[in-house]
Design a protein around this motif. Structure first.
Motif, mmCIF file in Angstrom:
data_model
loop_
_atom_site.group_PDB
_atom_site.id
_atom_site.type_symbol
_atom_site.label_atom_id
_atom_site.label_comp_id
_atom_site.label_asym_id
_atom_site.label_seq_id
_atom_site.Cartn_x
_atom_site.Cartn_y
_atom_site.Cartn_z
ATOM 1 N N LEU A 145 0.984 -1.142 0.054
ATOM 2 C CA LEU A 145 -0.032 0.107 0.006
ATOM 3 C C LEU A 145 0.935 1.199 -0.199
ATOM 4 N N LEU A 146 1.904 1.550 0.959
ATOM 5 C CA LEU A 146 2.762 2.897 1.014
ATOM 6 C C LEU A 146 3.427 3.114 -0.154
ATOM 7 N N SER A 147 3.896 2.008 -0.922
ATOM 8 C CA SER A 147 4.570 2.262 -2.139
ATOM 9 C C SER A 147 4.033 2.967 -3.343
ATOM 10 N N THR A 148 2.586 2.971 -3.016
ATOM 11 C CA THR A 148 1.997 3.569 -4.283
ATOM 12 C C THR A 148 1.923 5.044 -4.092
ATOM 13 N N GLY A 149 2.336 5.766 -2.967
ATOM 14 C CA GLY A 149 2.369 6.933 -2.921
ATOM 15 C C GLY A 149 3.227 7.778 -3.796
ATOM 16 N N GLU A 150 4.491 6.935 -3.556
ATOM 17 C CA GLU A 150 5.635 7.714 -4.366
ATOM 18 C C GLU A 150 5.425 7.051 -6.008
ATOM 19 N N GLN A 151 4.848 6.110 -6.041
ATOM 20 C CA GLN A 151 4.727 5.786 -7.663
ATOM 21 C C GLN A 151 3.827 7.021 -8.482
ATOM 22 N N GLN A 152 2.771 7.429 -7.436
ATOM 23 C CA GLN A 152 2.031 8.541 -8.153
ATOM 24 C C GLN A 152 2.686 9.478 -8.599
ATOM 25 N N THR A 153 3.548 9.974 -7.513
ATOM 26 C CA THR A 153 4.361 11.274 -7.730
ATOM 27 C C THR A 153 5.372 11.214 -9.037
ATOM 28 N N VAL A 154 6.100 10.164 -9.049
ATOM 29 C CA VAL A 154 7.101 9.975 -10.192
ATOM 30 C C VAL A 154 6.485 9.999 -11.559
ATOM 31 N N SER A 155 5.206 9.580 -11.667
ATOM 32 C CA SER A 155 4.752 9.659 -13.171
ATOM 33 C C SER A 155 4.147 11.130 -13.314
ATOM 34 N N LEU A 156 3.547 11.610 -12.315
ATOM 35 C CA LEU A 156 3.174 13.226 -12.330
ATOM 36 C C LEU A 156 4.316 13.912 -12.578
ATOM 37 N N PHE A 157 5.523 13.667 -11.962
ATOM 38 C CA PHE A 157 6.950 14.452 -12.410
ATOM 39 C C PHE A 157 7.146 14.476 -13.682
ATOM 40 N N ALA A 158 7.238 13.173 -14.176
ATOM 41 C CA ALA A 158 7.606 12.788 -15.643
ATOM 42 C C ALA A 158 6.516 13.636 -16.632
ATOM 43 N N MET A 159 5.229 13.525 -16.087
ATOM 44 C CA MET A 159 4.551 14.373 -17.256
ATOM 45 C C MET A 159 4.630 15.938 -16.973
ATOM 46 N N ALA A 160 4.905 16.312 -15.884
ATOM 47 C CA ALA A 160 5.281 17.897 -15.687
ATOM 48 C C ALA A 160 6.516 18.236 -16.694
#
Ligand code: ADP
Ligand code: ASP
Ligand code: MG
Length: 411
Positions: free
Chosen positions: A69-84
């Motif tokens: 569960l907890l690993s999903t938090g950072e997984q969201q950030t990295v794809s958003l960062f790549a999109m930015a």
């Protein structure tokens, strides 16, 4: 091509504007000709929220599922960062811990990194891409997702910097550097220009949450230059280095508070060979990390044994004690959860006397009772009532002039 690893903590990627600001910082560095690897944390307080979600369903969630569960938090950030970055016209690619084979042991919720496959990152950098890696997570040999313990993205960043032979690892956070004490608690704490790995490791292990302790171990072992700095202002932060020229008379470099602790005491344990070994073998089997062990003989037949653990291990520790209580023939077990540890740290202590006296004197004057004391060559720690911890920290900081930069300190 030189490589720089830039780690952005939770508050530094909390929303779209902050992600864009971080992305601009990355682009600036890439434009200087560096290959940039970004390590990102979960946004804002997302990890806390995920913990709360888990506890709502199960007061003692299986640790494997917790990590999943907890690993999903950072997984969201990295794809958003790549999109930015993509929106800013930059080629970027994000990876989870498992995609870069961040191999760890199977100690769910506090796993330790064993190896990283740097190849996949190198290949992407060679193609001119900015690589964004999810912090805080890895996988074990059976492909289970693991996490490195709260605050563990720092360790991901430093470990990647080590694996890539990066020029520097920059830790972007919500403070502009490392202070003599947590500036949120002791408002007049002084910022340090530099601090040694040894002192920072001690401070981090004793509660200075600005850096994850394992990250400093990696930094020291693999010679990674670490620069802790502000994500909102462009100014020099604090550099963590091997040796800080010891300023004459600087005895204490910093002070810390560690909360989230519990103290377990075994009263009147039968005083025979092997009993302490039994207790800690059981703790190790339950994967409980133990600190500050104190054993005192109270009679030829009996001894008291106490130790500190992290509060998140309390359920497992209590279970382990229950299993062997009868075998130890102990009279009673007590558990204190309302406890905190206040510590002072400084390599200068090795060659100075009077540090303990100053610390205990300051606590006495502030009317803080000391529950127990532990020391090492470069630290003194006092366990105190949790609700007196802030007051205790302030008293200790003032006694050691930690509101002043090192060169102006009297002690
Ligand atoms: P991030 O999300 O960027 O990893 P953290 O909250 O983990 O940020 O770490 C930064 C916080 O660490 C600061 O806001 C500060 O309150 C706290 N902190 C604790 N001790 C210290 C210290 N000695 N110097 C600076 N900050 C500290
Ligand atoms: N997101 C994780 C935590 O909140 C890891 C980190 O931020 O370093 O603990
Ligand atoms: Mg952190």
């Amino acid at each position: 091509m030189g490589i720089i690893v830039q780690k952005f903590g939770g508050t530094s990627v909390a929303d779209a504007d902050k992600i864009r600001r971080a992305a601009r910082r990355v682009i600036q560095t890439a434009d200087k000709g560096y290959g940039v690897v970004v390590v990102a944390s979960a946004r804002g307080k997302q990890t806390d929220q995920l913990v709360a979600d888990a506890l709502e369903l199960n007061p003692n969630p299986p640790k494997r599922e917790m990590d999943q569960l907890l690993s999903t938090g950072e997984q969201q950030t990295v794809s958003l960062f790549a999109m930015a970055l993509d929106a800013m016209g930059r080629a970027a690619i994000s990876f989870t811990g498992s995609q870069i084979r961040m191999m760890t042991d199977s100690m769910y919720t506090k796993a330790r990194i064993q190896s990283i496959e740097a190849d996949r990152i190198h290949k992407q950098l060679d193609q001119g891409k900015i690589v964004i890696v999810a912090g805080f997570q890895g996988i074990d040999e059976h492909e289970n997702i693991t996490t490195l313990g709260r605050g563990g993205s720092d360790t991901t960043a430093v470990a990647i910097a080590a694996a890539l032979g990066a020029d520097e690892c920059e830790i972007y956070t919500d403070v502009d550097g490392i202070y003599t004490a947590d500036p949120r608690i002791f408002k007049n704490a002084a910022k340090m220009d530099q601090i040694s790995y040894d002192e920072m490791l001690e401070m981090a292990s004793l509660g200075a949450g600005v850096m994850h302790p394992r990250s400093i171990e990696f930094g020291k072992k693999y010679d990674v230059k670490i620069h802790v700095r502000s994500s909102s202002e462009d100014k020099e932060g604090t550099r963590i280095i091997h040796e800080v020229p010891q300023m004459e008379g600087v005895v204490v470099s910093g002070a810390t508070i560690q909360r989230d602790l519990a103290k377990i005491g075994l009263i009147g344990v039968e005083n025979v060979p092997g009993n302490a070994a039994k207790v800690f073998a059981h703790m190790a089997r339950a994967k409980v990390v133990v600190n500050d062990i104190v054993q005192t003989e109270i009679s030829p037949e009996k001894a008291n044994l106490s130790f500190m653990i992290g509060i998140s291990d309390l359920i497992d520790a209590k279970k382990a004690i229950e299993e062997i209580k009868a075998e130890l023939k102990c009279d009673g077990v007590f558990v204190r959860e309302d406890i905190a540890e206040v510590s002072v740290v400084g390599v200068g202590m090795r060659s100075h006397y009077g540090v303990a006296e100053t610390m205990f004197g300051a606590l006495a004057q502030a009317k803080v009772n000391i529950d127990s004391i532990t020391t090492s060559e470069i630290r003194i720690s006092c366990a105190v009532d949790e609700d007196q911890a802030d007051k205790a920290l302030e008293a200790v900081c003032l006694a050691f002039d930690l509101d002043k930069p090192a060169r102006l300190r009297r002690k």
